[in-house]
Design a protein around this motif. Sequence first.
Motif, PDB file in Angstrom:
ATOM      1  N   PRO A 196      -1.316   2.777  -1.837  1.00  0.00           N
ATOM      2  CA  PRO A 196      -1.516   2.756  -3.290  1.00  0.00           C
ATOM      3  C   PRO A 196      -1.986   4.098  -3.851  1.00  0.00           C
ATOM      4  O   PRO A 196      -1.653   4.446  -4.983  1.00  0.00           O
ATOM      5  CB  PRO A 196      -2.566   1.673  -3.519  1.00  0.00           C
ATOM      6  N   ASN A 197      -2.730   4.856  -3.062  1.00  0.00           N
ATOM      7  CA  ASN A 197      -3.158   6.169  -3.538  1.00  0.00           C
ATOM      8  C   ASN A 197      -1.968   7.081  -3.777  1.00  0.00           C
ATOM      9  O   ASN A 197      -1.928   7.830  -4.736  1.00  0.00           O
ATOM     10  CB  ASN A 197      -4.105   6.830  -2.524  1.00  0.00           C
ATOM     11  N   ARG A 201       1.761   2.414 -17.455  1.00  0.00           N
ATOM     12  CA  ARG A 201       1.458   2.357 -16.023  1.00  0.00           C
ATOM     13  C   ARG A 201       2.078   1.107 -15.430  1.00  0.00           C
ATOM     14  O   ARG A 201       1.855  -0.007 -15.908  1.00  0.00           O
ATOM     15  CB  ARG A 201      -0.052   2.372 -15.768  1.00  0.00           C
ATOM     16  N   GLY A 202       2.837   1.338 -14.363  1.00  0.00           N
ATOM     17  CA  GLY A 202       3.462   0.214 -13.679  1.00  0.00           C
ATOM     18  C   GLY A 202       2.607  -0.235 -12.510  1.00  0.00           C
ATOM     19  O   GLY A 202       1.533   0.311 -12.249  1.00  0.00           O
ATOM     20  N   ALA A 203       3.119  -1.249 -11.814  1.00  0.00           N
ATOM     21  CA  ALA A 203       2.361  -1.798 -10.688  1.00  0.00           C
ATOM     22  C   ALA A 203       3.240  -1.854  -9.440  1.00  0.00           C
ATOM     23  O   ALA A 203       3.185  -2.802  -8.664  1.00  0.00           O
ATOM     24  CB  ALA A 203       1.846  -3.189 -11.049  1.00  0.00           C
ATOM     25  N   SER A 204       4.035  -0.808  -9.241  1.00  0.00           N
ATOM     26  CA  SER A 204       4.886  -0.798  -8.058  1.00  0.00           C
ATOM     27  C   SER A 204       4.047  -0.640  -6.806  1.00  0.00           C
ATOM     28  O   SER A 204       3.057   0.079  -6.807  1.00  0.00           O
ATOM     29  CB  SER A 204       5.880   0.349  -8.137  1.00  0.00           C
ATOM     30  N   ARG A 205       4.474  -1.302  -5.725  1.00  0.00           N
ATOM     31  CA  ARG A 205       3.755  -1.186  -4.458  1.00  0.00           C
ATOM     32  C   ARG A 205       4.609  -0.499  -3.405  1.00  0.00           C
ATOM     33  O   ARG A 205       4.222  -0.402  -2.242  1.00  0.00           O
ATOM     34  CB  ARG A 205       3.343  -2.570  -3.976  1.00  0.00           C
ATOM     35  N   LEU A 206       5.793  -0.025  -3.816  1.00  0.00           N
ATOM     36  CA  LEU A 206       6.698   0.555  -2.825  1.00  0.00           C
ATOM     37  C   LEU A 206       7.522   1.680  -3.424  1.00  0.00           C
ATOM     38  O   LEU A 206       8.129   1.521  -4.490  1.00  0.00           O
ATOM     39  CB  LEU A 206       7.640  -0.547  -2.304  1.00  0.00           C
ATOM     40  N   LEU A 207       7.508   2.818  -2.707  1.00  0.00           N
ATOM     41  CA  LEU A 207       8.272   3.989  -3.151  1.00  0.00           C
ATOM     42  C   LEU A 207       9.205   4.399  -2.017  1.00  0.00           C
ATOM     43  O   LEU A 207       8.777   4.523  -0.869  1.00  0.00           O
ATOM     44  CB  LEU A 207       7.315   5.132  -3.482  1.00  0.00           C
ATOM     45  N   LEU A 208      10.487   4.560  -2.341  1.00  0.00           N
ATOM     46  CA  LEU A 208      11.466   4.954  -1.332  1.00  0.00           C
ATOM     47  C   LEU A 208      11.990   6.346  -1.640  1.00  0.00           C
ATOM     48  O   LEU A 208      12.225   6.674  -2.800  1.00  0.00           O
ATOM     49  CB  LEU A 208      12.639   3.966  -1.324  1.00  0.00           C
ATOM     50  N   LYS A 209      12.185   7.158  -0.568  1.00  0.00           N
ATOM     51  CA  LYS A 209      12.610   8.543  -0.773  1.00  0.00           C
ATOM     52  C   LYS A 209      13.834   8.871   0.071  1.00  0.00           C
ATOM     53  O   LYS A 209      13.726   9.470   1.131  1.00  0.00           O
ATOM     54  CB  LYS A 209      11.458   9.484  -0.407  1.00  0.00           C
ATOM     55  N   TYR A 237       6.684  -3.526 -14.072  1.00  0.00           N
ATOM     56  CA  TYR A 237       5.970  -4.462 -13.192  1.00  0.00           C
ATOM     57  C   TYR A 237       5.955  -3.872 -11.790  1.00  0.00           C
ATOM     58  O   TYR A 237       5.481  -2.770 -11.574  1.00  0.00           O
ATOM     59  CB  TYR A 237       6.628  -5.847 -13.234  1.00  0.00           C
ATOM     60  N   ASP A 238       6.511  -4.632 -10.820  1.00  0.00           N
ATOM     61  CA  ASP A 238       6.445  -4.176  -9.432  1.00  0.00           C
ATOM     62  C   ASP A 238       7.806  -3.699  -8.939  1.00  0.00           C
ATOM     63  O   ASP A 238       8.125  -3.857  -7.768  1.00  0.00           O
ATOM     64  CB  ASP A 238       5.910  -5.298  -8.539  1.00  0.00           C
TER      65      ASP A 238
END
Lengths: 505, 254
Positions: free
Chosen positions: A68-69, A83-91, A129-130
């Motif tokens: 989350p950081n 501000r969103g609440a995503s819990r996953l970032l893909l690169k 949202y997420d």
Amino acid sequence: MWLMRNNPRILISKSIINISKFSSTDQVELTSIRYKNHVKRGDFATINGSDVGVFEEILGNERVVIDPNDLQIHNIDWIRSVRGASRLLLKPKTTDEVSRIVAYCNKRKLALCPQGGNTGLVGGSVPVYDEIILSTSLMNQIISLNEWSSILVCQAGCVLETLSEYLNEREMIMPLDLGAKGSCQIGANASTNAGGLRLIRYGSLHSTILGLEVVLADGTIMDCMSAMKKDNTGYDLKHLFIGSEGTLGIVTKVAIHCPTKPNSVTLAFLGLNSYENLLKTMKKAKKELGEILSSLEYMDGASVESVIEILKLKRPIGEFPFYMLIECSGSNERHDQEKLNNFLDDVMESGNVADGTIAADLNQMSEIWGLRERIAEALLHDGYVYKYDLSIPVTHFDELVKVMQKELGSLIKRFCGYGHLGDGNIHLNMTCPVYDPKITAKIEPFVYEWVQRHQGSVSAEHGLGFKKRDFISYSKSPESIVTMKQLKKLFDPNGILNPYKVLPV
Amino acid sequence: MSLRVMVGVKRVVDYAVKVRVKPDKTGVITDGVKHSMNPFDEIAVEEAVRLKEKNVANEIIAVSCGPAASQETLRTALAMGMDKAIHVEIPQPQYDTMQPIHVAKCLAKLATDYKVDIIILGKQAIDDDCNQTAQMTAGLLDWPQGVYASKIEKDGDLLVVTREVDGGLETVKLKLPAVLSADLRLNEPRYATLPNIMKAKKKPLDKKTPADLGVDLAPRHQVVSIEDPPTRQAGAKVADVDELISRLKALGRI
């Protein structure tokens, strides 16, 4: 609930997660809370551990981010308004990886938020949202540059400034330039049809982008990468993706036509005492400098004061209620200087211009540009910025600022008007210490109604994103909006690409 | 006491330009490249204009030794507030081999002819980085020098100059006439505003030749070659301290 990697060696804290716990003291309010009356979460699946496993298989551990950081900056827009609440970032690094990710998300009905440099100003680049954030930052390879046709081919994640520097060494320039150049990425520039400071000379991305490679909502890789200036074979699909802000497809490659680097660039900064004078000077500039004009910008007194006061930039000339910035680019320095000097002699003599300066070297040039390009940055320091990017008749720029001053009075700390004078595009900015829905209610739809009465655009170049999607009808006809919705349904039946953006429900 | 101040200005490749070496290694590419006034000279001009505004100086003159294009730089100096300009016209082939000693001789002759009280030059030019012209000019005239000036004040008949030196700041008192050179922190040059840019067109610009000044431009030394510095070698990452030590040992560093 936290996401757990399939790999048990990496454990995630099991404490109750509320993203705000990881925040700094001045955390931005969650969009889902601030705008709860305007939006609700779509019927999408929720990410689980096995989804993470699938993504890790495609990208490897390092390019799947769940901390989350690390996610914080990707969930908040640059101007700290959503501000969103995503819990996953893909690169992903390749088009193929993007295709596999999107195909999987489409099957699972997982929502995606494509993200480039995250410099957008309408909340279009962060989740609501997420949604899973799909970042193009690692897709930063320059593929080819044909020095004869001046066509550059590169991946979507190339930063605009990096491309400019690359081209500069080869005597070419990018056809667009904007204040966010150090962070914005070309794929997202294409998706948002970014405008910028040189549109007046080189045109919009609809004319300079020759080809795109796009991943569609079902993972199909659509190759529209023709690298030719002229190709009238069938429907020109790339234009649908330019400006649709990632809602019809994700841009993975760009082919763009690059102008030759001008031999001579000159920059004048003028101070004027009235908006009348400014309009007359603009007309004169178009007439006497027409073919060498590459930028024609206006700033009001408050805009320039903000950068001088907040960012401590240098004041080149005295204090005036209006300023103009005129850049000329041409093939012969002597000719251009003569044209510019004659023009300046004229406008000084006629009294339309009160004072001004010409940048004597590249250092002064970048200092003067700072007075225009860093206004947005300066205003952020005031707290919250109500930003309106509008196309209105150029004769009415200052009138609009005065109208808003009358309407809002002391509710607003600073009223600023600046923008692309030559393109009829004003950036109206109003600041106050904190976001206040009561102030929003006083501004919207008042300002949009004013724009509609003047047959203008409620978003000239910034796009609709999340914050302006409900106002599209002020500038587009009902039947055209119906057709847009049909196209969205056609391209993205499950609605997973950047939901909640661009089109109203 | 009203003084006459002469400021030397040089037209150089703009300091923000990425300079490239010519393929024949005889110099750097200057054709079609953006040129402007040497930044240290801008500071010298600004200081002279301020001296006039403070009524310490009553006439301030800009000088440049170079080909026709040097006139652009003189016009900029006039637009910043200099009263008049002198262009010592040097044909291109001789300009290519001109060195600080030649410029110093020109300045020394002009200073004598025009009865100058203070010469202010930029500390060094950003193209050759010589940092010699001010010192040589002072030597030729046998005048005191205050170089790398970060502050210039008048104290009666003397000039008090604060100099930036390696160890810190040094203050010297100079009798007039004197030669000074401007360092970075002396002042922040102003923008030339339009009314001044227009006035500058009417200010006098005198032309001279090296022959008029009795200066022989024959070069004293010859540039053998100009090359790029060696490209930086890529670094390497090591996994831990042990690997660092073994790598350093392998390189013979420890």
